[in-house]
Write an enzyme that holds these catalytic residues in place. Sequence first.
Site, PDB file in Angstrom:
ATOM      1  N   PRO A 107       0.927  -1.462  -0.109  1.00 38.80           N
ATOM      2  CA  PRO A 107      -0.185  -0.083   0.100  1.00 38.80           C
ATOM      3  C   PRO A 107       0.672   1.523   0.062  1.00 38.80           C
ATOM      4  O   PRO A 107       1.721   0.801  -0.133  1.00 38.80           O
ATOM      5  CB  PRO A 107      -0.485   0.306   1.345  1.00 38.80           C
ATOM      6  CG  PRO A 107      -0.826  -1.271   2.169  1.00 38.80           C
ATOM      7  CD  PRO A 107       0.456  -2.109   1.273  1.00 38.80           C
ATOM      8  N   PRO A 108       0.257   2.309  -0.041  1.00 39.70           N
ATOM      9  CA  PRO A 108       0.499   3.587  -0.776  1.00 39.70           C
ATOM     10  C   PRO A 108       1.219   4.079   1.300  1.00 39.70           C
ATOM     11  O   PRO A 108       1.178   3.376   1.896  1.00 39.70           O
ATOM     12  CB  PRO A 108      -0.158   4.560  -1.098  1.00 39.70           C
ATOM     13  CG  PRO A 108      -0.872   3.638  -1.395  1.00 39.70           C
ATOM     14  CD  PRO A 108      -0.898   2.513  -0.847  1.00 39.70           C
ATOM     15  N   GLY A 109       2.798   4.095   1.094  1.00 40.49           N
ATOM     16  CA  GLY A 109       3.043   5.229   2.136  1.00 40.49           C
ATOM     17  C   GLY A 109       4.199   4.142   3.066  1.00 40.49           C
ATOM     18  O   GLY A 109       4.257   4.087   4.243  1.00 40.49           O
TER      19      GLY A 109
ATOM     20  N   LYS B 116      -4.743  -7.971   5.717  1.00 38.73           N
ATOM     21  CA  LYS B 116      -6.651  -8.449   5.835  1.00 38.73           C
ATOM     22  C   LYS B 116      -6.677  -7.634   7.221  1.00 38.73           C
ATOM     23  O   LYS B 116      -7.602  -7.437   7.992  1.00 38.73           O
ATOM     24  CB  LYS B 116      -7.189  -9.299   5.423  1.00 38.73           C
ATOM     25  CG  LYS B 116      -7.843  -9.244   3.854  1.00 38.73           C
ATOM     26  CD  LYS B 116      -8.073 -10.532   3.814  1.00 38.73           C
ATOM     27  CE  LYS B 116      -8.665 -10.189   1.811  1.00 38.73           C
ATOM     28  NZ  LYS B 116      -8.930 -11.809   1.436  1.00 38.73           N
TER      29      LYS B 116
ATOM     30  N   SER C 109     -13.344 -13.864  -1.816  1.00 37.41           N
ATOM     31  CA  SER C 109     -13.399 -14.303  -0.222  1.00 37.41           C
ATOM     32  C   SER C 109     -13.884 -13.517   1.134  1.00 37.41           C
ATOM     33  O   SER C 109     -14.206 -14.051   2.052  1.00 37.41           O
ATOM     34  CB  SER C 109     -11.373 -13.561  -0.396  1.00 37.41           C
ATOM     35  OG  SER C 109     -12.340 -12.499  -0.136  1.00 37.41           O
TER      36      SER C 109
ATOM     37  N   GLY D 246       6.916   2.730   2.125  1.00 38.04           N
ATOM     38  CA  GLY D 246       8.419   3.105   2.447  1.00 38.04           C
ATOM     39  C   GLY D 246       9.216   2.190   1.252  1.00 38.04           C
ATOM     40  O   GLY D 246      10.721   2.172   0.805  1.00 38.04           O
TER      41      GLY D 246
ATOM     42  N   THR E 169       9.671   3.624  -1.396  1.00 41.44           N
ATOM     43  CA  THR E 169      10.388   4.470  -2.352  1.00 41.44           C
ATOM     44  C   THR E 169      11.103   5.009  -1.982  1.00 41.44           C
ATOM     45  O   THR E 169      12.928   5.126  -1.650  1.00 41.44           O
ATOM     46  CB  THR E 169       9.916   5.960  -3.155  1.00 41.44           C
ATOM     47  OG1 THR E 169       8.385   5.625  -3.276  1.00 41.44           O
ATOM     48  CG2 THR E 169      10.739   6.740  -3.841  1.00 41.44           C
TER      49      THR E 169
HETATM   50  P1  ADP Z   1       5.995   4.384  -0.859  1.00 39.24           P
HETATM   51  O1  ADP Z   1       6.674   4.386  -2.017  1.00 39.24           O
HETATM   52  O2  ADP Z   1       5.418   3.199  -0.773  1.00 39.24           O
HETATM   53  O3  ADP Z   1       4.498   5.244  -1.342  1.00 39.24           O
HETATM   54  P2  ADP Z   1       7.744   5.728   0.230  1.00 39.24           P
HETATM   55  O4  ADP Z   1       8.776   5.199   0.386  1.00 39.24           O
HETATM   56  O5  ADP Z   1       7.334   7.615   0.051  1.00 39.24           O
HETATM   57  O6  ADP Z   1       6.271   5.502   0.521  1.00 39.24           O
HETATM   58  O7  ADP Z   1       7.189   6.097   2.243  1.00 39.24           O
HETATM   59  C1  ADP Z   1       6.586   7.841   2.629  1.00 39.24           C
HETATM   60  C2  ADP Z   1       6.609   7.839   3.402  1.00 39.24           C
HETATM   61  O8  ADP Z   1       6.823   7.202   4.846  1.00 39.24           O
HETATM   62  C3  ADP Z   1       8.592   8.259   4.106  1.00 39.24           C
HETATM   63  O9  ADP Z   1       9.046  10.006   4.008  1.00 39.24           O
HETATM   64  C4  ADP Z   1       9.451   7.251   4.156  1.00 39.24           C
HETATM   65  O10 ADP Z   1      10.790   7.734   5.000  1.00 39.24           O
HETATM   66  C5  ADP Z   1       8.614   7.069   5.426  1.00 39.24           C
HETATM   67  N1  ADP Z   1       8.921   5.351   5.364  1.00 39.24           N
HETATM   68  C6  ADP Z   1       8.079   4.484   5.051  1.00 39.24           C
HETATM   69  N2  ADP Z   1       8.404   3.335   6.170  1.00 39.24           N
HETATM   70  C7  ADP Z   1       9.329   4.426   6.754  1.00 39.24           C
HETATM   71  C8  ADP Z   1       9.940   2.620   7.775  1.00 39.24           C
HETATM   72  N3  ADP Z   1      10.144   1.229   8.110  1.00 39.24           N
HETATM   73  N4  ADP Z   1      10.792   3.757   8.238  1.00 39.24           N
HETATM   74  C9  ADP Z   1      10.813   5.019   8.061  1.00 39.24           C
HETATM   75  N5  ADP Z   1      10.111   5.497   7.906  1.00 39.24           N
HETATM   76  C10 ADP Z   1      10.241   5.355   7.372  1.00 39.24           C
END
Ligand code: ADP
Length: 902
Positions: A426-428, A834, A791, A430, A432
Site C-alpha cells: 500500500p502507499p506510504g 487483511k 473471499s 516505504g 520508494t
Molecule cells: P511508498 O513509496 O511506499 O508510497 P514512501 O517510500 O514514499 O512510500 O514512504 C513515505 C514516507 O514514509 C517516507 O517519508 C518514508 O521515509 C516514510 N517511511 C515509510 N516506511 C518507513 C519506515 N519503515 N521507517 C521510516 N520511515 C518510513
Amino acid sequence: MGSSKLPVLLLPHPLILLPTARLMLPISRSLADAILSLLADSDAVLAAIPLPAPDSPSEVTYGTAARIARLVRPRNQSSPTQPYLLSLHGIERIRFPSPIHIDQSDTLPVHTVIYSSSDGIPSRDTVEAFKHAALVLLDRLAKDSLQPQRKDDWLRVAAIVEDISEQRAAWIADVLVAAVSSQYPDKLAFLAATDVEDRLRRAIELFVKQSSIQEVSKKIASAVDESFSRQQKEYFLRQQLAAIQRELQSLQSSSTSVGPGFGTGGPNELDDDDQADADDLADLRCKIEALNVNSEERKVGVREWRRLKRIPQGSVENGVIRSYLEWLTSVPWPSNLTTTPPDVLKDPSFLTRARAQLDADHYGLDQIKRRLMEYLAVVRLRAIADAARTQAQGDTLSTSASLGVTPTPPKKSKGVKGPILLFVGPPGTGKTSLGQSIAKALGRPFQRISLGGVRDEAEIRGHRRTYVASGPGSIVQALRKAGRNDPVILLDEVDKVGHSNFHGDPAAALLEVLDPEQNHSFNDHYINVPIDLSQVLFICTSNTLDTISAPLLDRCEVVELSGYTYDEKMHIAKRFLLPKQICANGLSDSQLTLTDDALLHVATMYTREAGVRSLERAIGAVVRFKAVEWAEWLDKGNGAVEGEGNAKRSGNENEKQDGNTDGNGVGNEWRATVEPHELEKILGIPRWDGEERDREEKRGVVYGLVVTGMGEGGILPVESTALPGTGRLKLTGSLGDVIKESGEIALSWVKTHAFELGITAGRGVDPLKVPDVIDVHLHLPAGAQKKDGPSAGIAMICAFVSLLSGACVPKDIAMTGEITLRGRVTPVGGIRMKVLGAHRAQIRKVILPWANRKDVEHDVALEVRREMQFFFVRTIDEALEAAFGRGALGWRKETVLLESRL
Ligand code: ADP
C-alpha cells in the site's frame, strides 16, 4: 492562284510579317528614297520577304504581300545615320516560283511572285482542335497578364475565337500567330503553310507549345519569387530584431548606469548572445569529439554536426538538430564518463555499511531488510566475479599478444545485477525510500520514474524526431539526470502503466527496459542509437500484483510490504517522521514534541492507513501549526526575553492551560508539547472517530475482510435483508461476476442446510418460500467502489444464516474465506493486509481458512497476533460455529468441534 511582279523588300532577320499583321522597321535613307519613288507610280504594295539567319542557306521562297502603311522621316533629315521608319501591313501569302537568292541591298528588285490562295475550308475537327488549343493559350495568357487592360484584350480575342466560323479559321490563325510570341522557325514554317488545313495544324502545335512554355515559366517565376520573398522577409525580420535588441541594450545600459543597485552598467553576460552561442557550439563540438571513436553514437553525432553546419543559424531545423545533439551528448555513454565510479562493491565492509544504511533509514521491516541484504550480497558477488573474469581476459590478451597470437576481444560485462526487485504494498509503506537507501548503500545516483497513468509508449521510449516538439523518453531523461550509466532507477507504480492501445504498448516498452536479455541495446526513438542499460539497477514498485502483466511479473522478484501496526507507526513517527517535519519547518526538537498519546491519536483517529504517508502529512500539519505559533510568540517579543534556547517546555504533559492563556502559548511561556486534546483544534474533527461505535450487532449484518486496489486491508460490512418477493436473491454494491457467484453459492448452501441449521421445519423446504415468500437482498457498501473476488464467501453465508435464523454475529468478528458448494472453506490471498486492516479497525476476532494459517504465522507481526484471536476453519460448519458461538445456532446434528484456536 494569281501572280504578279512586285518589288521585293528583305526583312532583316528575325523579322517576319504575317498576313493581317503590322510591322514597323527602320530602313536606310536610300531604301526610303526607293520606296518613295515606288509610292509615286504604283499602288504601294511590295513583297516583304523574311531574310534567313546569317549562317543558314540564303535562298528565300516565302513572304507576304504588304501594303506600305506609313513612312516616317527622321527629325533631323541632314544626319545620314538617322533611319526612316517604315510601317507595313501584311495582306496575303506569296511565294517565288522557284527559290531565289537575294542580297541585302538598298534597292527594291522586282520579282514575279505567286499569291497563295486562302480559299480552302479546313475540316471541322481541325477547326475544333484549333479553337481548343487557341482558347487554352488565350486563357493562360489572360491569367498571366499583370495589366488588367491586357487581360481584357486576351479575353475579348478568346470570345472572337469561340464564335469564329470555319471559313474564317485560317484568318484568325494568322492573327493569333502574329500576336503571340513564338520562335522564328515556327513562325517561318507557319508562313510557308499555304494549305489552310496544314496552317491550322501548325498553329495548333505552336499554341500547345506556347501554352506549356507559358505554364513552366510561370511556375519558375512564382517559385523564384517565393524563395526570394521568404529570404527577404527573413532578412528584413532579422534586421528588425537586431535593431530592437540594439535599442533595448542602449535603454538598459542607460537605465543601469543611472539606476541604483544595478551594478556598473557594463555589458551583461545575458546580452552577449553571439558569444554565448559560439561557446555553446564549441562546447557541443568538444562533447562530440569526446565520444568513443568508431562508436555508433559518435557516427551519428558527427553526421548531425555536419548537417548543423550546413543549415542557417536561427532556422527551426537548426534548433531541432542542436537540441538533438545536446541530448545525444548528454546521455552517459560508456565513453563520456569522466570519473570511474568508486568501487564500493568490492569494499569488504560493503554489506555492513549497507545494513547500517537500511537501519538508519527505516524502522522495522526486518524480513524485507534481510531480503535486500541477500540481494545486495548477490550483486556484490557478481561484481567481484565479473571483475575477476575481466582481469583474466586482460591477462590472456597480454600473453597472447606477447606470443604474437591475435587476441580475441574481451566479452562485454553483463552488468552486476540480480533479479529486478518489485516492492508491492500500500502507499506510504516505504517502497520508494527503500529504493533510495539501496542507491545510497551502493553509492549510486537515484532516479525515480513515475509510471502511473502512462498510456503512451513514447513517454518511456521517446518520440521520433519527425514529431513536432519531440524529445527522449523518461529512461533517457533519468540517465541524463543521473549523469552515470549505472544509476538505481525506481520505476514507480508499474501496476498502473497502460497496456496496448493506439499510442503503442507502454507495458511492452517497459518489458524491453527491464529484460536483461534485451536492455543492453535499448532503443529510444528520439536518440535512435542503442543505449546500454545493463548497468542500471531497476527497482519497481506497485500497489497490487493483479494488474501487472505476467511477462513483467516473471522478470521481477516480489517483495511484499503489507503495512505497519500502530506500534510500528509510533516508532516510525517518533524516530523519523516527527524529526523530519520539525527540521523541514524550521523548528528544533526543543521547540516541539508530540506526546505518545497525541501521536497515537493522530494515527488512529485521523489516518487509518497501512502506510505512514498520511500520518507524516498530519504530523507535518501539526508542526506547521506550531511553527506559526512559535513565530507569533517570537514576534510578541518573547524571544528577546527568553531566547530560543530558553524556550521553556511545559514538561508536565497533564498540565492544563489556565484561563488567561489563549491556548497557543502566545503571551505566555512557550508550550512545546502537543497533547491529544489539542489535536482537534489543529487537525479538525477526527475522521475515524466513532466508527467502532457505529458498528452494530444486527441481524443479517456481518463484517468481511478486504484488500483495496491500493493494497490496503480493511473491513467491509456485508448487509442482508429480507423483503416480500418471489424467492429471489438480489445483489447490489458494484459487484463483479466472481463475488456475485459467491453470493449464489452461499444462498444455495444455506437453502440446502436450512433444516440442519434449524431455519426450516422440514427437509427440502425453501426458507425463502416458507412460511413467507421473500426476496433476499445482499448489499456491500460503499456502492461506488467496485468489488470482486471469492473471499467474501463465508461472510455471505453468515449474513444469510443470521438473516434467516435471527441469530447475530458479534460486531468484533470479521472473516474471510472462499466457500465451495460442498461446504469447504478454501484459502484466499492478502491475509497479512487483511489482518492488519482488521487490527487497525479494532477487530479482535478473525475467522480465516485453515490453509491460511501459515500466512498468519509467517507474515503477521507477533504483537498483532498476540492482540487478536484467530479461528482457522476448514468447513462452513466450523465457520458458523466460530462466528455465532458454539450452540448459538439450533443445529439438528452432532456438530463439529472448533479445530483451532490460536
Ligand atoms: P511508498 O513509496 O511506499 O508510497 P514512501 O517510500 O514514499 O512510500 O514512504 C513515505 C514516507 O514514509 C517516507 O517519508 C518514508 O521515509 C516514510 N517511511 C515509510 N516506511 C518507513 C519506515 N519503515 N521507517 C521510516 N520511515 C518510513
